[in-house]
Design a protein around this motif. Structure first.
Motif, PDB file in Angstrom:
ATOM      1  N   ASP A 185       0.811  -1.114   0.005  1.00 13.21           N
ATOM      2  CA  ASP A 185      -0.148   0.020  -0.092  1.00 13.21           C
ATOM      3  C   ASP A 185       0.582   1.201   0.065  1.00 13.21           C
ATOM      4  O   ASP A 185       0.576   2.176  -0.724  1.00 13.21           O
ATOM      5  CB  ASP A 185      -1.022  -0.106   1.245  1.00 13.21           C
ATOM      6  CG  ASP A 185      -1.949  -1.119   1.186  1.00 13.21           C
ATOM      7  OD1 ASP A 185      -2.115  -1.426  -0.109  1.00 13.21           O
ATOM      8  OD2 ASP A 185      -2.635  -1.520   2.172  1.00 13.21           O
ATOM      9  N   LYS A 186       1.969   1.073   0.657  1.00  8.69           N
ATOM     10  CA  LYS A 186       2.914   2.392   0.919  1.00  8.69           C
ATOM     11  C   LYS A 186       3.320   2.816  -0.499  1.00  8.69           C
ATOM     12  O   LYS A 186       3.599   3.813  -1.115  1.00  8.69           O
ATOM     13  CB  LYS A 186       3.892   2.077   1.782  1.00  8.69           C
ATOM     14  CG  LYS A 186       3.549   2.370   3.079  1.00  8.69           C
ATOM     15  CD  LYS A 186       4.662   1.927   4.086  1.00  8.69           C
ATOM     16  CE  LYS A 186       4.461   1.818   5.533  1.00  8.69           C
ATOM     17  NZ  LYS A 186       5.484   1.626   6.392  1.00  8.69           N
ATOM     18  N   MET A 187       3.856   1.681  -1.131  1.00  6.98           N
ATOM     19  CA  MET A 187       4.600   1.465  -2.579  1.00  6.98           C
ATOM     20  C   MET A 187       3.496   2.232  -3.603  1.00  6.98           C
ATOM     21  O   MET A 187       3.679   3.000  -4.464  1.00  6.98           O
ATOM     22  CB  MET A 187       4.983   0.311  -3.138  1.00  6.98           C
ATOM     23  CG  MET A 187       6.044  -0.056  -2.653  1.00  6.98           C
ATOM     24  SD  MET A 187       6.853  -1.756  -2.663  1.00  6.98           S
ATOM     25  CE  MET A 187       6.161  -2.296  -4.104  1.00  6.98           C
ATOM     26  N   ARG A 188       2.313   1.615  -3.384  1.00  6.78           N
ATOM     27  CA  ARG A 188       1.098   2.409  -4.424  1.00  6.78           C
ATOM     28  C   ARG A 188       0.798   3.674  -4.310  1.00  6.78           C
ATOM     29  O   ARG A 188       0.719   4.571  -4.962  1.00  6.78           O
ATOM     30  CB  ARG A 188       0.031   1.393  -4.125  1.00  6.78           C
ATOM     31  CG  ARG A 188      -0.134  -0.057  -4.929  1.00  6.78           C
ATOM     32  CD  ARG A 188      -1.280  -0.733  -4.599  1.00  6.78           C
ATOM     33  NE  ARG A 188      -1.224  -2.175  -5.372  1.00  6.78           N
ATOM     34  CZ  ARG A 188      -1.421  -3.023  -4.544  1.00  6.78           C
ATOM     35  NH1 ARG A 188      -1.941  -2.938  -3.517  1.00  6.78           N
ATOM     36  NH2 ARG A 188      -1.200  -4.210  -4.982  1.00  6.78           N
ATOM     37  N   GLU A 189       0.757   4.147  -2.884  1.00  6.40           N
ATOM     38  CA  GLU A 189       0.674   5.612  -2.529  1.00  6.40           C
ATOM     39  C   GLU A 189       1.942   6.345  -3.088  1.00  6.40           C
ATOM     40  O   GLU A 189       1.688   7.366  -3.658  1.00  6.40           O
ATOM     41  CB  GLU A 189       0.710   5.955  -1.084  1.00  6.40           C
ATOM     42  CG  GLU A 189      -0.979   5.259  -0.598  1.00  6.40           C
ATOM     43  CD  GLU A 189      -0.838   5.391   0.949  1.00  6.40           C
ATOM     44  OE1 GLU A 189      -0.039   5.851   1.641  1.00  6.40           O
ATOM     45  OE2 GLU A 189      -1.600   4.676   1.422  1.00  6.40           O
ATOM     46  N   SER A 190       3.135   5.914  -3.157  1.00  3.82           N
ATOM     47  CA  SER A 190       4.322   6.606  -3.473  1.00  3.82           C
ATOM     48  C   SER A 190       4.283   6.856  -4.840  1.00  3.82           C
ATOM     49  O   SER A 190       4.593   7.606  -5.747  1.00  3.82           O
ATOM     50  CB  SER A 190       5.397   5.801  -2.872  1.00  3.82           C
ATOM     51  OG  SER A 190       6.610   6.566  -3.394  1.00  3.82           O
ATOM     52  N   GLN A 191       3.763   5.563  -5.725  1.00  2.00           N
ATOM     53  CA  GLN A 191       3.897   5.748  -7.189  1.00  2.00           C
ATOM     54  C   GLN A 191       2.587   6.812  -7.617  1.00  2.00           C
ATOM     55  O   GLN A 191       2.750   7.521  -8.266  1.00  2.00           O
ATOM     56  CB  GLN A 191       3.467   4.560  -7.591  1.00  2.00           C
ATOM     57  CG  GLN A 191       4.638   3.436  -7.780  1.00  2.00           C
ATOM     58  CD  GLN A 191       4.368   2.135  -8.121  1.00  2.00           C
ATOM     59  OE1 GLN A 191       3.223   1.988  -8.611  1.00  2.00           O
ATOM     60  NE2 GLN A 191       5.349   1.354  -8.349  1.00  2.00           N
ATOM     61  N   GLU A 192       1.651   6.969  -6.802  1.00  2.00           N
ATOM     62  CA  GLU A 192       0.286   7.691  -7.266  1.00  2.00           C
ATOM     63  C   GLU A 192       1.034   9.164  -6.983  1.00  2.00           C
ATOM     64  O   GLU A 192       0.708  10.039  -7.749  1.00  2.00           O
ATOM     65  CB  GLU A 192      -0.885   7.510  -6.324  1.00  2.00           C
ATOM     66  CG  GLU A 192      -1.571   6.075  -6.668  1.00  2.00           C
ATOM     67  CD  GLU A 192      -2.661   6.017  -5.744  1.00  2.00           C
ATOM     68  OE1 GLU A 192      -2.936   6.747  -4.909  1.00  2.00           O
ATOM     69  OE2 GLU A 192      -3.208   4.738  -5.996  1.00  2.00           O
ATOM     70  N   ASP A 193       1.593   9.297  -6.003  1.00  2.00           N
ATOM     71  CA  ASP A 193       2.181  10.939  -5.499  1.00  2.00           C
ATOM     72  C   ASP A 193       3.296  11.190  -6.648  1.00  2.00           C
ATOM     73  O   ASP A 193       3.266  12.343  -6.926  1.00  2.00           O
ATOM     74  CB  ASP A 193       2.651  10.620  -4.326  1.00  2.00           C
ATOM     75  CG  ASP A 193       1.749  10.900  -3.122  1.00  2.00           C
ATOM     76  OD1 ASP A 193       0.520  10.847  -3.478  1.00  2.00           O
ATOM     77  OD2 ASP A 193       2.068  10.424  -1.810  1.00  2.00           O
ATOM     78  N   ASN A 194       3.902  10.336  -7.083  1.00  4.19           N
ATOM     79  CA  ASN A 194       5.028  10.685  -8.135  1.00  4.19           C
ATOM     80  C   ASN A 194       4.274  10.836  -9.388  1.00  4.19           C
ATOM     81  O   ASN A 194       4.940  11.893 -10.222  1.00  4.19           O
ATOM     82  CB  ASN A 194       6.123   9.484  -8.260  1.00  4.19           C
ATOM     83  CG  ASN A 194       6.840   9.259  -7.029  1.00  4.19           C
ATOM     84  OD1 ASN A 194       7.228  10.370  -6.427  1.00  4.19           O
ATOM     85  ND2 ASN A 194       7.423   8.215  -6.939  1.00  4.19           N
TER      86      ASN A 194
END
Length: 78
Positions: free
Chosen positions: A67-76
């Motif tokens: 979930d953290k990785m997905r959120e980070s990708q969305e923010d990028n």
């Protein structure tokens, strides 16, 4: 610990090089002892030294980390 690993690495590398450069009946044994030293002594010590203060959960693919990785990708992407 870092210097101990370096000493064992240099000793193993020295045995391997000595085995390749000399032409005696023990040259294959020197190469073998050098390789065994690398894989039995140097690599486990190096792995322990590098991982001793790390938290293994930080590197596992758990639901929270995904979930953290997905959120980070969305923010990028924004």
């Amino acid at each position: 610990m870092k210097y101990l690993i370096l000493i064992f690495f240099l000793a193993s590398a020295g045995l391997i090089i000595a085995g390749f450069t000399t032409n005696t009946e023990n040259s294959q044994k020197l190469i073998g002892f050098g390789v065994v030293g690398l894989f039995v002594i140097v690599f486990p010590l190096f792995s322990y030294y590098r991982w001793k203060d790390k938290n293994l959960k930080d590197y596992m693919l758990t639901k929270e980390n995904l979930d953290k990785m997905r959120e980070s990708q969305e923010d990028n992407r924004r």
